[in-house]
Scaffold this motif. Sequence first.
Motif, PDB file in Angstrom:
ATOM      1  N   ARG A 122       0.712  -0.965  -0.055  1.00 31.60           N
ATOM      2  CA  ARG A 122       0.139   0.042  -0.031  1.00 31.60           C
ATOM      3  C   ARG A 122       0.792   1.347   0.007  1.00 31.60           C
ATOM      4  O   ARG A 122       0.453   2.474   0.047  1.00 31.60           O
ATOM      5  N   PHE A 123       2.194   1.206  -0.011  1.00 29.17           N
ATOM      6  CA  PHE A 123       2.990   2.435   0.309  1.00 29.17           C
ATOM      7  C   PHE A 123       2.727   3.393  -0.967  1.00 29.17           C
ATOM      8  O   PHE A 123       2.742   4.390  -0.809  1.00 29.17           O
ATOM      9  N   ALA A 124       2.883   2.755  -2.040  1.00 26.56           N
ATOM     10  CA  ALA A 124       2.669   3.754  -3.101  1.00 26.56           C
ATOM     11  C   ALA A 124       1.440   4.475  -3.126  1.00 26.56           C
ATOM     12  O   ALA A 124       1.343   5.634  -3.256  1.00 26.56           O
ATOM     13  N   ASP A 125       0.136   3.755  -2.687  1.00 22.99           N
ATOM     14  CA  ASP A 125      -1.080   4.373  -2.576  1.00 22.99           C
ATOM     15  C   ASP A 125      -0.971   5.431  -1.585  1.00 22.99           C
ATOM     16  O   ASP A 125      -1.809   6.638  -1.527  1.00 22.99           O
ATOM     17  N   LEU A 126      -0.288   5.041  -0.418  1.00 18.42           N
ATOM     18  CA  LEU A 126      -0.368   6.138   0.935  1.00 18.42           C
ATOM     19  C   LEU A 126       0.342   7.273   0.454  1.00 18.42           C
ATOM     20  O   LEU A 126       0.000   8.568   0.684  1.00 18.42           O
ATOM     21  N   ASN A 132       4.082  12.080   3.245  1.00 21.48           N
ATOM     22  CA  ASN A 132       5.328  12.292   2.814  1.00 21.48           C
ATOM     23  C   ASN A 132       6.522  11.933   3.705  1.00 21.48           C
ATOM     24  O   ASN A 132       7.584  12.043   3.509  1.00 21.48           O
ATOM     25  N   ARG A 133       6.003  11.108   4.881  1.00 25.51           N
ATOM     26  CA  ARG A 133       7.087  10.696   5.806  1.00 25.51           C
ATOM     27  C   ARG A 133       6.406   9.257   6.394  1.00 25.51           C
ATOM     28  O   ARG A 133       5.185   9.347   6.815  1.00 25.51           O
ATOM     29  N   LEU A 134       7.301   8.180   6.422  1.00 28.85           N
ATOM     30  CA  LEU A 134       6.719   6.990   6.940  1.00 28.85           C
ATOM     31  C   LEU A 134       7.577   6.545   8.082  1.00 28.85           C
ATOM     32  O   LEU A 134       8.832   6.784   7.989  1.00 28.85           O
ATOM     33  N   GLU A 160      12.979  -5.433   2.876  1.00 27.49           N
ATOM     34  CA  GLU A 160      12.346  -5.238   1.768  1.00 27.49           C
ATOM     35  C   GLU A 160      11.403  -4.014   1.868  1.00 27.49           C
ATOM     36  O   GLU A 160      11.424  -3.309   0.885  1.00 27.49           O
ATOM     37  N   ALA A 161      10.553  -4.105   2.815  1.00 27.76           N
ATOM     38  CA  ALA A 161       9.621  -2.921   3.168  1.00 27.76           C
ATOM     39  C   ALA A 161      10.379  -1.849   3.302  1.00 27.76           C
ATOM     40  O   ALA A 161       9.813  -0.580   2.768  1.00 27.76           O
ATOM     41  N   GLN A 166      11.615   3.655   1.074  1.00 30.89           N
ATOM     42  CA  GLN A 166      12.580   4.535   0.513  1.00 30.89           C
ATOM     43  C   GLN A 166      12.493   5.164  -0.935  1.00 30.89           C
ATOM     44  O   GLN A 166      12.697   6.216  -1.421  1.00 30.89           O
ATOM     45  N   ASN A 167      11.683   4.094  -1.671  1.00 30.01           N
ATOM     46  CA  ASN A 167      11.414   4.530  -3.129  1.00 30.01           C
ATOM     47  C   ASN A 167      10.219   5.411  -3.098  1.00 30.01           C
ATOM     48  O   ASN A 167      10.035   6.041  -4.204  1.00 30.01           O
ATOM     49  N   HIS A 168       9.333   5.290  -2.391  1.00 35.05           N
ATOM     50  CA  HIS A 168       7.921   6.168  -2.412  1.00 35.05           C
ATOM     51  C   HIS A 168       7.926   7.169  -1.541  1.00 35.05           C
ATOM     52  O   HIS A 168       7.125   8.008  -1.951  1.00 35.05           O
ATOM     53  N   PHE A 169       8.716   7.516  -0.544  1.00 30.04           N
ATOM     54  CA  PHE A 169       8.524   8.600   0.497  1.00 30.04           C
ATOM     55  C   PHE A 169       9.794   9.480   0.706  1.00 30.04           C
ATOM     56  O   PHE A 169      10.847   8.972   0.655  1.00 30.04           O
ATOM     57  N   THR A 170       9.409  10.796   0.808  1.00 27.13           N
ATOM     58  CA  THR A 170      10.416  11.864   0.761  1.00 27.13           C
ATOM     59  C   THR A 170      11.200  11.690   2.117  1.00 27.13           C
ATOM     60  O   THR A 170      12.570  11.539   2.109  1.00 27.13           O
TER      61      THR A 170
END
Length: 393
Positions: A122-126, A132-134, A160-161, A166-170
Amino acid sequence: MASFALPQQQQLNVATAPEPLALYVHWPFCVSKCPYCDFNSHVRSAIDQDAWREALLADLDHEARLLPGRRLTSIFFGGGTPSLMEPGTVAALIAAAREQWPVADDLEITLEANPNSVEAARFADLAAAGVNRLSLGLQSFDDASLAFLGRAHSAREGLEALGIAQNHFTRVSFDLIYALPGDSEATWATMLDRALALGTGHLSLYQLTIEPGTRFAAQEAAGQLEPLDSDRAAALYELTAERTTAAGLPPYEISNHARPGEESRHNLAYWRYADYAGVGPGAHGRRLGQRTVRHRKPENFLSAIARNGHGIAEEEALTAIQAADEALVMGLRLAEGIDTAALAARFAMAEIVDWPAIDRLTGSGHITRNGSRIAATPAGRLVLNRLLAEIAA
């Protein structure tokens, strides 16, 4: 009687600059209850996402009506496990907050997540929803430790998560828990070095604490669990500060480490005693001189929303002494410490600390002082509760 007026420009700034506000949203559901966790989390076989979206939006709307015109600086989705929320619910809450308040240009929107593969998907959708920060709950890189902690993911899944995040969030932060039974300086140093090599700008590093009411507390009472002794835990704490500082992520708070500029702005609002609105089951808030607490049990929260339009269970006006004590407790967790004169003026008190006690603790190396600003030293933060009992005026 003499009058006093601010210069015209200063008057303009006071009139036009809205006070900052942080927003906390609590999602109470988890797949399972971890044995160390005392947060307000609940396991349910089914969750009506539509009903929960509407309830949280109603609770947010109630807070917004009480806090018009404030400048929103951060949103934090905590839990529970907020990564179990539908991304559409997250997006709806972010949109509602943006509609209700003017927002800072650099609005920080954090969501806590577990590294299970279902949630990582779900990270891409979030991110598309506006997060913008996980903040990722890795907790350990060791499978045996993860099993002890009751975590549902493996060390491999966690890494892996993290890569997906790191690919999806600033900005990405992750948590580790240390000072587990049997931990040594060598084992923790190895794990800490691995964490520092992963390239995030923020780490939350917590010592295992046995909290009342948890499964670990019951095991300790039954003689089935022996926590790490305090001297060894203190040595691990000191090692943590040394390694993170050397790596450029010094501790800015007792358990939180960041590169300069990567600190959690939302959590800084708590520790600097700013106002924050708390919505969702069990959420705490502090606004307009009041402390608020929502109903903890999800079903009771939903009933309160239906009955009252909000989920508040308790609302209490804070006295100046209560507020000053809370500001002192929170502020001394920070490496920057507190400005005692500014806080005393804020709460209309002559003093908020006992200066003879401050002088004594400065001499013993537990407190530093620069004019009216005081801060706990690394040695002081190890015994912070004891310091607070001594210095509160």
